[in-house]
Design a protein around this motif. Sequence first.
Motif, PDB file in Angstrom:
ATOM      1  N   ALA A 298      -9.559 -29.605   5.980  1.00 62.16           N
ATOM      2  CA  ALA A 298      -8.733 -30.741   4.955  1.00 62.16           C
ATOM      3  C   ALA A 298      -8.383 -31.633   5.540  1.00 62.16           C
TER       4      ALA A 298
ATOM      5  N   SER B 183      -3.846 -23.150  -1.728  1.00 64.27           N
ATOM      6  CA  SER B 183      -2.720 -22.635  -0.845  1.00 64.27           C
ATOM      7  C   SER B 183      -1.732 -21.904  -1.866  1.00 64.27           C
TER       8      SER B 183
ATOM      9  N   GLY C  28      -9.264 -23.526   6.809  1.00 62.94           N
ATOM     10  CA  GLY C  28      -9.407 -24.631   5.764  1.00 62.94           C
ATOM     11  C   GLY C  28      -8.621 -25.647   5.730  1.00 62.94           C
ATOM     12  N   THR C  29      -7.122 -25.401   6.285  1.00 64.82           N
ATOM     13  CA  THR C  29      -6.327 -26.288   6.349  1.00 64.82           C
ATOM     14  C   THR C  29      -6.657 -27.548   7.318  1.00 64.82           C
TER      15      THR C  29
ATOM     16  N   TYR D  41      -7.625 -19.369   6.171  1.00 64.08           N
ATOM     17  CA  TYR D  41      -6.633 -20.403   5.384  1.00 64.08           C
ATOM     18  C   TYR D  41      -6.198 -21.458   6.433  1.00 64.08           C
TER      19      TYR D  41
ATOM     20  N   HIS E  61      -6.826 -28.455  -1.730  1.00 68.59           N
ATOM     21  CA  HIS E  61      -6.115 -27.601  -0.611  1.00 68.59           C
ATOM     22  C   HIS E  61      -4.624 -27.066  -1.434  1.00 68.59           C
TER      23      HIS E  61
ATOM     24  N   VAL F  35      -0.795 -32.157   2.783  1.00 68.83           N
ATOM     25  CA  VAL F  35      -1.369 -30.938   3.166  1.00 68.83           C
ATOM     26  C   VAL F  35      -0.505 -29.994   4.352  1.00 68.83           C
TER      27      VAL F  35
ATOM     28  N   ALA G 153       0.680 -26.495   3.406  1.00 69.04           N
ATOM     29  CA  ALA G 153       0.208 -25.433   4.211  1.00 69.04           C
ATOM     30  C   ALA G 153       1.402 -24.558   4.967  1.00 69.04           C
TER      31      ALA G 153
ATOM     32  N   VAL H 267      -8.976 -33.931  -1.615  1.00 65.71           N
ATOM     33  CA  VAL H 267      -9.146 -32.913  -0.627  1.00 65.71           C
ATOM     34  C   VAL H 267      -7.402 -32.164  -0.797  1.00 65.71           C
ATOM     35  N   TRP H 268      -6.409 -33.141  -0.733  1.00 67.16           N
ATOM     36  CA  TRP H 268      -4.987 -32.434  -0.924  1.00 67.16           C
ATOM     37  C   TRP H 268      -5.186 -31.707  -2.382  1.00 67.16           C
TER      38      TRP H 268
END
Length: 126
Positions: free
Chosen positions: A61, A33, A57-58, A54, A29, A112, A116, A25-26
């Motif tokens: 995640a 990003s 999505g963050t 975004y 992401h 993350v 982000a 996942v990281w």
Amino acid sequence: MKRGLHGMVAKLKVTLWSLIVPPTVWAVHFLFSYLWAAIHCAKVGGFPRFPILYLVGTLVALALILAAGIVAHLQSRVPGDTPPHEEGTDSDRIRFLAFSTVLLAALSFVGVIFTAAPVLFLTDCR
């Protein structure tokens, strides 16, 4: 004995699944990003300054990583298992793997957030 072995294999599968989720996942992401930042800086299309997509999505995640960490934490503390002081047992190995996954999930969660933050507060790229 068969039931104990079956339970151990099921626990190992869940622990391995939770071990794979946080870094995956990281990584996704992270790529998302930098793609978002590149599109924003190249001024391709009419993307808003504070991208809602975004942000969503963050948050997704972070929720996935948190869920994997919780699953791993629960796997590391199952009542009825052999006591943790009995070193070298299969249960101890799975508990250690699950505990390592909790640490990996925490690191991925922080990763993350640090990935982000610059994108969410991106200023003009000139």
